[in-house]
Design a protein around this motif. Structure first.
Motif, short mmCIF file in Angstrom:
data_model
loop_
_atom_site.label_atom_id
_atom_site.label_comp_id
_atom_site.label_asym_id
_atom_site.label_seq_id
_atom_site.Cartn_x
_atom_site.Cartn_y
_atom_site.Cartn_z
N LEU A 146 0.78 -1.24 0.00
CA LEU A 146 0.00 0.00 0.00
C LEU A 146 0.81 1.29 0.00
CD1 LEU A 146 -3.05 -0.91 2.28
CD2 LEU A 146 -2.72 -1.26 -0.17
N PRO A 147 1.98 1.37 0.66
CA PRO A 147 2.74 2.63 0.60
C PRO A 147 3.25 2.97 -0.80
CG PRO A 147 3.44 1.34 2.49
CD PRO A 147 2.56 0.45 1.65
N TRP A 148 3.23 1.98 -1.71
CA TRP A 148 3.62 2.18 -3.11
C TRP A 148 5.04 2.71 -3.22
CZ3 TRP A 148 1.23 -0.50 -6.47
CH2 TRP A 148 1.30 -0.22 -7.84
N GLY A 149 5.92 2.17 -2.35
CA GLY A 149 7.34 2.48 -2.45
C GLY A 149 8.01 1.52 -3.42
N GLN A 150 9.30 1.72 -3.60
CA GLN A 150 10.04 0.94 -4.58
C GLN A 150 10.06 -0.56 -4.25
OE1 GLN A 150 10.79 1.38 -7.47
NE2 GLN A 150 12.96 1.26 -8.03
N ILE A 283 14.63 1.23 1.36
CA ILE A 283 14.35 1.33 -0.07
C ILE A 283 12.89 1.69 -0.32
CG2 ILE A 283 14.40 0.05 -2.27
CD1 ILE A 283 16.63 -1.65 -1.14
N ASN A 284 12.04 1.38 0.64
CA ASN A 284 10.61 1.64 0.45
C ASN A 284 10.26 3.11 0.65
OD1 ASN A 284 8.58 -0.02 -0.50
ND2 ASN A 284 7.49 0.00 1.43
N PHE A 285 11.25 3.92 1.02
CA PHE A 285 11.02 5.36 1.10
C PHE A 285 11.30 6.03 -0.24
CE2 PHE A 285 11.30 4.29 5.57
CZ PHE A 285 10.33 5.11 6.12
N GLU A 286 11.62 5.22 -1.25
CA GLU A 286 11.71 5.72 -2.63
C GLU A 286 10.38 5.44 -3.33
OE1 GLU A 286 15.03 4.12 -4.77
OE2 GLU A 286 16.32 4.15 -3.00
N ARG A 287 9.95 6.38 -4.15
CA ARG A 287 8.69 6.22 -4.88
C ARG A 287 8.79 5.04 -5.85
NH1 ARG A 287 4.89 10.26 -5.59
NH2 ARG A 287 6.46 11.79 -4.91
N ALA A 288 7.70 4.29 -5.99
CA ALA A 288 7.68 3.15 -6.90
C ALA A 288 7.98 3.60 -8.32
CB ALA A 288 6.32 2.46 -6.85
#
Length: 408
Positions: A146-150, A283-288
Motif C-alpha cells: 500500500l505505501p507504493w514504495g520501490q 528502499i521503500n522510502f523511494e517512490r515506486a
C-alpha cells in the motif's frame, strides 16, 4: 414466550434477554486453565492486543490514505507523516505492530511445538492457529504494497508473478490477481480491499474458531500432564484451591496475562518511538518506479525463510515453486507427521529436542540468506538449508515418532 421477571439492575435485565451470566461462565469464570504454565502462554493475548492496535491505527491511517497509484506514496510519506497531527505516530504503531505480530506468532508457534500442544486431541487448535498464520501473512503482504514504495512495488511484482507459473491456470490467475498485465493501479486497489476489509473479517472469524477449539481439549501445560478437568474444577469450587491443578480463566489467569501484556507494551512503544525503522525498509522510502528495478528484491523479514526455500532450488524454477508451496502447508501436517503418543516438552524427548533446535537454526539460516543476493556460495547455502528443512519434516520427524512408539 419465556417469562420475564422484574430485573434487579442492568446486568440482570441483559441476562434475561442475552444470557450474559451463563456466557461469562462458559467463556471466563468457569473456563479452566492448568496452573502448570509459564508466561509463554500469554502470547495469544499479546497477539490479540497487537491485532487490536493494528485495527485502531489502521482506521486512523485509512482517513488519509489514497488507494491510487499516483497518490498513494504522497498520502503516506507526506500527508500522514508530515501534515497530519500525530500521523507519524499512527504509522509507526501500525508498521511496528505488523512486524512484532510476526515475532509473537513465531514465538507462539514454536512454544506450541516445543511443548507438544498440537497433539492429543489438540489438532484443530494447531490447524486453526496455522490458518491464522497464513491469513496474517496475506494481510501483511497486501499491506506492504500500500505505501507504493520501490520495494513494495517490486516485491509485489515478484510474489504475484509466482502465481503465473502455476500450470494451465497460471496466466489467467495472474491477470485476475493483478487486474492488469503488470502491477499497476488496479493491483493496488485490489490489495487495498483485501487489506482493509476482506482479510480482517476472515482473521476475526478464525480467531473465534481458534478460541473455540481450545474449549473441549483445553489448554496444554508445560509438563504435558493429562488432567481430569472436571475433578480439578470440583476441587477449586469446593475451596481446595491449592490442591486443584486448574485456575479460572477470569480473573486469575487473565490477570497474569494482562501483566505480561503491559510489560510487552512498554517495550512495544519504546520501539514505536525510538526504533521504528526496524519495521521499515529504507528502499521503500523511494517512490515506486516500474522502470527502475532494485539491485536486490526481497520480501519483509517474516517471509524470508520461505522465500529462500523458493530460491534455494536455483537450478529448476518449477521445482523451487513446488517446494515453496510445500513450505506453506508443511506446518499444517505437523500433528500427523509427529504421531507419537508421547506428549512431553522437548527437553524430555531427547531426539525431538535435537530436531526442534535444528529446525530453529535452519529457519534462522534461511531467513538470513533470504535477504542476501543469491550469488556465489549464498545460493548453495540456500539449497542445503532448504533440503535440511524438508528432511526434518518428511524423514527425521517420522523416524523419531516411530522410535517413540516402539519405546512407549
Amino acid at each position: 414466550m419465556a417469562e420475564m421477571k422484574k430485573a434487579e439492575g442492568v446486568v440482570d435485565w441483559l441476562d434475561q434477554r442475552l444470557g450474559i451470566k451463563k456466557l461469562t461462565k462458559v467463556l471466563m469464570t468457569e473456563y479452566w486453565i492448568p496452573k502448570n504454565i509459564n508466561f509463554l502462554w500469554a502470547m495469544g493475548v499479546i497477539l490479540l492486543t497487537l491485532f487490536t492496535a493494528l485495527v485502531v491505527s489502521g482506521i486512523f491511517l485509512l482517513m488519509y490514505y489514497k488507494p491510487d497509484a499516483k497518490l498513494a506514496y504522497d498520502s503516506v510519506n507526506f500527508t500522514i507523516m508530515q501534515e497530519v497531527a500525530f500521523g507519524w505516530l499512527w504509522r509507526h504503531i501500525h508498521a511496528t505492530a505488523a512486524s512484532m505480530i510476526f515475532v509473537i506468532i513465531y514465538i507462539h508457534m514454536f512454544v506450541a511445538i516445543y511443548y507438544g500442544s498440537y497433539k492429543r486431541g489438540r489438532e484443530m487448535i494447531w490447524i486453526s492457529g496455522m490458518l491464522l498464520f497464513v491469513i496474517f501473512s496475506a494481510e501483511a503482504f497486501s499491506g506492504y504494497m500500500l505505501p507504493w514504495g520501490q520495494m513494495s512495488y517490486w516485491a509485489a511484482s515478484v510474489i504475484t508473478g509466482l502465481f503465473g507459473k502455476i500450470p494451465v491456470i497460471g496466466p489467467d490467475l495472474l491477470m485476475w490477481i493483478r487486474g492488469n498485465y503488470v502491477v499497476a493501479d488496479a493491483t493496488l486497489t485490489r490489495f487495498f480491499m483485501l487489506h482493509v476489509f476482506l482479510l480482517p473479517v476472515v482473521i476475526i472469524m478464525i480467531i473465534g474458531m481458534h478460541f473455540y477449539s481450545l474449549r473441549i481439549p483445553h489448554v496444554n501445560n508445560q509438563e504435558g500432564e493429562v488432567l481430569d478437568f472436571e475433578a480439578e474444577e470440583k476441587k477449586y469450587k469446593e475451596g481446595n484451591k491449592k490442591e486443584s491443578k486448574v485456575i479460572p480463566f477470569w480473573p486469575v489467569f487473565l490477570s497474569k496475562d494482562i501483566f505480561v501484556v503491559c510489560a510487552f507494551m512498554v517495550f512495544f512503544f519504546y520501539l514505536v518511538c525510538y526504533h521504528y525503522e526496524f519495521a521499515m525498509d529504507p528502499i521503500n522510502f523511494e517512490r515506486a518506479n516500474s522502470l527502475k528495478t532494485p539491485t536486490h528484491i526481497y520480501p519483509e523479514w517474516y517471509f524470508l525463510w520461505s522465500y529462500e526455500v523458493l530460491r534455494g532450488f536455483f537450478f529448476n524454477g518449477n521445482l523451487g515453486l513446488v517446494v515453496f508451496g510445500i513450505a506453506q502447508i508443511i506446518f499444517f501436517l505437523l500433528p500427523f507427521l509427529d504421531n507419537s503418543p508421547v506428549v512431553k516438552p522437548a527437553h524430555q524427548r531427547k531426539a525431538f529436542q535435537v530436531w526442534f533446535w535444528l529446525l530453529v537454526v535452519d529457519m534462522v539460516v534461511l531467513t538470513i540468506y533470504g535477504k542476501l543476493p543469491p550469488v556465489g556460495n549464498n545460493k548453495y547455502v540456500g539449497l542445503v538449508a532448504s533440503l535440511i528443512f524438508l528432511a526434518l519434516f518428511f524423514i527425521i520427524l517420522p523416524l523419531i515418532s516411530r522410535a517413540e512408539k516402539k519405546g512407549a
